[in-house]
Motif scaffolding. Sequence first.
Motif, short mmCIF file in Angstrom:
data_model
loop_
_atom_site.label_atom_id
_atom_site.label_comp_id
_atom_site.label_asym_id
_atom_site.label_seq_id
_atom_site.Cartn_x
_atom_site.Cartn_y
_atom_site.Cartn_z
N THR A 69 40.84 36.65 70.81
CA THR A 69 40.19 37.83 70.73
C THR A 69 39.94 38.16 72.29
O THR A 69 39.12 39.39 72.24
CB THR A 69 38.71 37.18 70.06
N HIS A 70 40.68 37.51 73.16
CA HIS A 70 40.16 38.08 74.68
C HIS A 70 40.40 39.41 74.94
O HIS A 70 39.35 40.18 75.41
CB HIS A 70 41.06 37.15 75.44
N ASP A 71 41.47 40.41 74.49
CA ASP A 71 41.69 41.34 75.08
C ASP A 71 40.89 42.50 74.33
O ASP A 71 40.17 43.44 74.83
CB ASP A 71 43.08 41.90 74.54
N ARG A 76 37.90 41.78 73.18
CA ARG A 76 36.59 41.39 73.72
C ARG A 76 36.37 42.40 74.98
O ARG A 76 35.14 43.01 75.06
CB ARG A 76 36.55 39.84 74.21
N HIS A 77 37.08 42.22 75.89
CA HIS A 77 37.08 43.05 77.04
C HIS A 77 37.14 44.73 76.25
O HIS A 77 36.15 45.55 76.91
CB HIS A 77 38.20 43.10 77.83
N ALA A 78 38.11 44.88 75.63
CA ALA A 78 38.17 46.51 75.19
C ALA A 78 36.93 47.03 74.56
O ALA A 78 36.66 48.31 74.87
CB ALA A 78 39.55 46.66 74.43
N PRO A 108 30.87 41.30 77.37
CA PRO A 108 31.41 40.51 78.72
C PRO A 108 32.14 39.47 78.25
O PRO A 108 32.01 38.79 77.36
CB PRO A 108 29.85 40.17 78.80
N CYS A 109 32.93 39.30 79.34
CA CYS A 109 33.81 38.23 79.16
C CYS A 109 34.00 37.49 80.21
O CYS A 109 33.50 36.39 80.62
CB CYS A 109 35.31 38.71 78.81
N HIS A 110 34.92 37.68 81.32
CA HIS A 110 35.14 36.94 82.48
C HIS A 110 35.42 37.73 83.70
O HIS A 110 35.52 39.01 83.37
CB HIS A 110 36.15 35.85 82.48
ZN LIG Z 1 38.41 38.01 79.81
#
Ligand SMILES: [Zn+2]
Lengths: 71, 243
Positions: A59-61, A63-65, A69-71
Amino acid sequence: MPSAREITISKSKTPILAIAILAVIFGFGLFTVGYDQGHLFSIVLGQEAFDELWIHELTHDMRHAAGFPCH
Amino acid sequence: MKTVLFLILVLVSGCFAGMIHGLANLAIVEPYLDEAIGIENQNLFASGEEVDSPQFWVEYNNYRYWQKGGQILAGAILGTSFGALFGIVFVFSKNVLPGSSNARKAIFLSGIMWFTIYFIPFLKYPANPPTVGDPETVVLRGILYLAFIAISGFGVVGFYQLYKRLQKNKKFVAYLGYAVFMSTVFIIMPQNPDEITAPMDLVNGFRIMSVFAVSIFWIALGIIFGAFWQKFQPDKPVKAEIH
Ligand SMILES: [Zn+2]
């Protein structure tokens, strides 16, 4: 069936059960994509899930797109 | 209301719109993510945390593959989830939404939801590419973002209740009330604590594309949901044949 009669049953009531199901799906999906850090898989995989972060990678990308908030 | 048909319609349209969102991200947002992660890697090498070795790149390509491919799946999950919320709001508001057909009402509602639970929160807490965030503050940032979305969403519900009770020539008070309320919250809520160290060109380019992609999602959701509702009419009175 020439003698068939049609009657109309009006059911305009809002299906509470359906609304409840949708609310749960909303919360679950939002958590999975927006916030999970390994919690979900840890239920079956234990600590390994937190180390490997399977869902996080998937889900990382998104989440950013999508603006979470991610990292 | 045909409950099962309603549920399937809601979830399928959310899922489709979410997959479209995932594809849009792959096309227009991904180049910025790659660039940002490239900077992150350089920082890791510079600080000695990672070594610029073939082994590093094998691992890197491995998880980037998951991350990119995951867009479609994650889009489907997130889309289904927002589709579910959309379905709930639509059921309760379709009788008062403007528009001559359910299809138009759905598109109108997607516009309202895009604006209130996406765009206004975005203005306060804009999306950031990798390399910007400080891992220490991720929980705080997550809470702030979600709280802001919830305040704006419930704000709409609250001021809508006021709107219903106002006389025709005083309806504007509800819009004004929401605007004042959100401006106040906007000012009071703490800023994103993280400092942006990445190049501003990269961050801004990423943000613009991110807004585009999310907007595509909301448009797609309104159109698909509206078309399905129009076609299957889950709220049509049930007809039974008696012989
Ligand atoms: Zn991230």
